[in-house]
Scaffold this active site. Sequence first.
Site, PDB file in Angstrom:
ATOM      1  N   GLU A  93       0.839  -1.189   0.000  1.00 27.86           N
ATOM      2  CA  GLU A  93       0.000   0.000   0.000  1.00 27.86           C
ATOM      3  C   GLU A  93       0.882   1.250   0.000  1.00 27.86           C
ATOM      4  O   GLU A  93       1.891   1.323   0.698  1.00 27.86           O
ATOM      5  CB  GLU A  93      -0.910   0.006   1.232  1.00 27.86           C
ATOM      6  CG  GLU A  93      -1.893   1.158   1.260  1.00 27.86           C
ATOM      7  CD  GLU A  93      -2.865   1.109   2.425  1.00 27.86           C
ATOM      8  OE1 GLU A  93      -3.913   1.766   2.334  1.00 27.86           O
ATOM      9  OE2 GLU A  93      -2.579   0.419   3.423  1.00 27.86           O
ATOM     10  N   CYS A 152      -6.018  -2.960   2.688  1.00 28.14           N
ATOM     11  CA  CYS A 152      -5.788  -2.711   4.108  1.00 28.14           C
ATOM     12  C   CYS A 152      -7.051  -2.859   4.961  1.00 28.14           C
ATOM     13  O   CYS A 152      -7.466  -3.952   5.297  1.00 28.14           O
ATOM     14  CB  CYS A 152      -5.128  -1.351   4.284  1.00 28.14           C
ATOM     15  SG  CYS A 152      -4.307  -1.149   5.887  1.00 28.14           S
ATOM     16  N   LYS A 191     -10.056   1.638  -2.690  1.00 29.20           N
ATOM     17  CA  LYS A 191     -10.306   1.243  -1.302  1.00 29.20           C
ATOM     18  C   LYS A 191     -11.746   1.560  -0.918  1.00 29.20           C
ATOM     19  O   LYS A 191     -12.197   2.704  -1.020  1.00 29.20           O
ATOM     20  CB  LYS A 191      -9.326   1.977  -0.383  1.00 29.20           C
ATOM     21  CG  LYS A 191      -9.290   1.461   1.043  1.00 29.20           C
ATOM     22  CD  LYS A 191      -8.156   2.143   1.807  1.00 29.20           C
ATOM     23  CE  LYS A 191      -7.883   1.509   3.149  1.00 29.20           C
ATOM     24  NZ  LYS A 191      -6.708   2.133   3.804  1.00 29.20           N
TER      25      LYS A 191
END
Length: 276
Positions: free
Chosen positions: A44, A155, A114
Amino acid sequence: MLRIIKTALVQMQSGADRLMNLEHAAKLISNAKQLGAKLIALPECFNSPYGTNFFSEYAESIPNGPTSEMLSKAARENSVYLVGGTFPEVENNKYYNTCTVWNPEGKLVAKFRKMHLFDIDIPGKITFKESDILSPGSELVTFDLEGVKVGLGICYDLRFEELAKLYRLQGCKILIFPAAFNMTTGPIHFEILQKARALDNQVFVCTISPARNDTGYIAWGHSQITSPWGKVLAQAKEKEEIILADIDLAECDDVRAQIPIFHQRRNDVYDTVKKK
């Protein structure tokens, strides 16, 4: 369909110089290819520091920015499937934390934004609010790796079991999460969450962290490849490192046959509960 996919996760150190980060990533991708990897993934925010104050500064359009150009070239020159970690994307004056995927011809085959933004407040430990600058994605994204369906998350998405389950229902056997867990949540949650998503959905789970730095947002590291049985096949420590594992897709089929939880689900009960 492939049966075994040699997979490399590149836990790399990034700094403030975008060009140096991109050159370093290209070198590490080449190193991973030399180790025999067919599927390579970066962490990331690999091309910049991670923080709400950096997203707008480092944001690029996709696929026309310098980061996309480097990823396309690296995938083509090394003839690999390349999951380009994440980097800040700008489109229509909105910012996203975006993961791109490139095939061995250097073509963009997937783009995931995301979905769950990292907004947390742990008193005395860490406060972070991605939504101050980022917009959330709203689409599940998969790509085809020579007959193998692979799902993407980033994440904080790892914490939401619904996302992983939807990917399993779509036929995924591998889930990939570029992920910069921190020094508060990482030591306790990172490995457990990966094992949970792998066991819940009987898939391989790959997470790729930045290497730990000494300033700003400090990543936990410990990139990991977990099997559908919940076994850790490879795990990095905190420093820069390339980890490798052979992902044997037959294990997905074996585990799903031995413990057939998706055939045993009581949707008749679950749906009734939802309606109440």
